[in-house]
Design an enzyme around this catalytic site. Structure first.
Site, short mmCIF file in Angstrom:
data_model
loop_
_atom_site.label_atom_id
_atom_site.label_comp_id
_atom_site.label_asym_id
_atom_site.label_seq_id
_atom_site.Cartn_x
_atom_site.Cartn_y
_atom_site.Cartn_z
N ASP A 1 50.58 -26.87 35.94
CA ASP A 1 51.50 -25.81 36.34
C ASP A 1 51.08 -24.46 35.75
O ASP A 1 51.53 -23.41 36.22
CB ASP A 1 52.92 -26.11 35.81
CG ASP A 1 53.87 -26.60 36.89
OD1 ASP A 1 53.70 -26.19 38.04
OD2 ASP A 1 54.77 -27.39 36.56
N GLN B 1 59.11 -31.20 36.58
CA GLN B 1 59.82 -30.33 37.52
C GLN B 1 60.94 -29.58 36.80
O GLN B 1 61.74 -30.16 36.08
CB GLN B 1 60.38 -31.17 38.69
CG GLN B 1 60.99 -30.36 39.80
CD GLN B 1 60.00 -29.45 40.55
OE1 GLN B 1 58.81 -29.76 40.64
NE2 GLN B 1 60.48 -28.34 41.06
N LYS C 1 55.44 -32.55 46.71
CA LYS C 1 54.24 -32.62 45.85
C LYS C 1 53.58 -33.99 46.00
O LYS C 1 52.35 -34.10 46.07
CB LYS C 1 54.63 -32.34 44.39
CG LYS C 1 54.91 -30.85 44.15
CD LYS C 1 55.53 -30.52 42.81
CE LYS C 1 55.97 -29.05 42.83
NZ LYS C 1 56.63 -28.58 41.63
N1 GUN Z 1 60.53 -25.43 39.80
C1 GUN Z 1 60.41 -24.45 40.73
N2 GUN Z 1 59.10 -24.12 40.87
C2 GUN Z 1 58.40 -24.92 40.04
C3 GUN Z 1 57.01 -25.07 39.77
O1 GUN Z 1 56.14 -24.37 40.30
N3 GUN Z 1 56.70 -26.01 38.82
C4 GUN Z 1 57.63 -26.76 38.21
N4 GUN Z 1 57.22 -27.64 37.30
N5 GUN Z 1 58.91 -26.65 38.44
C5 GUN Z 1 59.30 -25.73 39.35
#
Ligand code: GUN
Length: 283
Positions: free
Chosen positions: A119, A96, A52
């Site tokens: 998200d 996350q 990211k």
């Molecule tokens: N963990 C696995 N996929 C995601 C996601 O798309 N966003 C977040 N915040 N955590 C994750």
């Protein structure tokens, strides 16, 4: 032989478009920014977070990184979120998942301001999506819609079957397909005759978390098959929820794993950050 839907190429196109939009905002004196919070040392999460940050660098989005120890309390995490909610230089906040067991994930998700919820996990974002209001869309299902549109798959009027009903993929996927005027059925582990339902699909989206579960016997001739799953297969190989070798000969279009849905999630996250900056600056 199915045509491959190239998520690598489409996600790069989206990141390139976002990069241009972010640069145009910068010309107006607005810097787009994303705060990424990682709690603990889950190796998979560390890889996701690092990807990211790389995507932020690529698109010109400023990323702020908060890497907190496993012992961080829920209270400390909520306090950090409050600070970021109140910081006008931060447009998007991403925590996350999964979080360590002693932290209540729902409480954390709800604490992020819906204006910064890039998200798309906050109940307000989910509600907006389901009534067709403007708000952040969950990145993976939004990425699937882009894969379909940019591969010239017509969603309007199509029989769409979603296998899986998770809050992160299945449910928002169904909402987005409805918004695009698809006829949508959602299946899950208690569905009585799964094959009978999936065989009706013109567009089959699979997000059940079981390696290579869907073989050709579940798929109508000429269907478009989107595989959201990703699993390790032995030491080096990856596979999805769809048995690619079995389904590829009967599908008209199919996403590979890796290189299908996977890269789309981060591309859509970058676009959500841009949208956040636009909304917060009332453009
Ligand atoms: N963990 C696995 N996929 C995601 C996601 O798309 N966003 C977040 N915040 N955590 C994750």
């Amino acid at each position: 032989m199915a045509e491959l839907i190239d998520g690598k190429k489409i996600s790069k196109d989206i990141k390139d478009e976002t990069k241009e939009k972010v640069a145009a905002l910068k010309e107006k004196g607005i810097e787009t920014s994303l705060a990424v919070i990682l709690v603990g040392n889950d190796p998979a999460s560390s890889v996701y977070v690092s990807n990211k940050k790389k995507a932020c660098e690529y698109t010109g989005i400023r990323s702020l990184s908060y890497e907190l120890p496993e012992e961080t309390t829920e209270e400390e995490l909520l306090k950090l979120i409050d600070e970021l909610n109140n910081d006008v230089t931060v447009n998007g906040i991403l925590v996350q998942l999964p979080l360590p067991k002693h932290i209540n994930e729902d409480a954390v998700i709800k604490r992020i301001s819906p204006d910064k919820d890039v998200d798309g996990f906050h109940p307000e974002s989910v509600g907006r999506l389901s009534i067709g209001e403007r708000g952040f869309q969950s990145c993976t299902p939004a990425g699937v819609i882009q894969l379909l549109k940019r591969s010239d798959v017509k969603i309007e009027g199509a029989e769409c079957v979603v296998v899986g009903r998770s809050n992160i993929v299945g449910k928002p996927m169904a909402m987005l397909l409805i918004r695009e005027n698809g006829t949508v059925t959602v299946c899950h582990s208690r569905t009585k005759d799964l094959r009978e339902v999936t065989k009706r699909a013109d567009i089959l989206v699979v997000a059940i978390g079981k390696p290579e579960f869907i073989d050709a016997s579940y798929v109508k001739d000429g269907a478009v098959v989107i595989d959201v799953g990703i699993h390790r297969k032995g030491e080096k190989k990856l596979c999805g929820d769809v048995d690619f070798a079995s389904v590829e000969p009967v599908a008209s279009k199919i996403t590979p794993v890796p290189g299908g849905v996977g890269p789309m999630t981060i591309a859509m996250l970058m676009n959500n950050c841009y949208e956040a900056a636009v909304m917060q600056n009332k453009l």
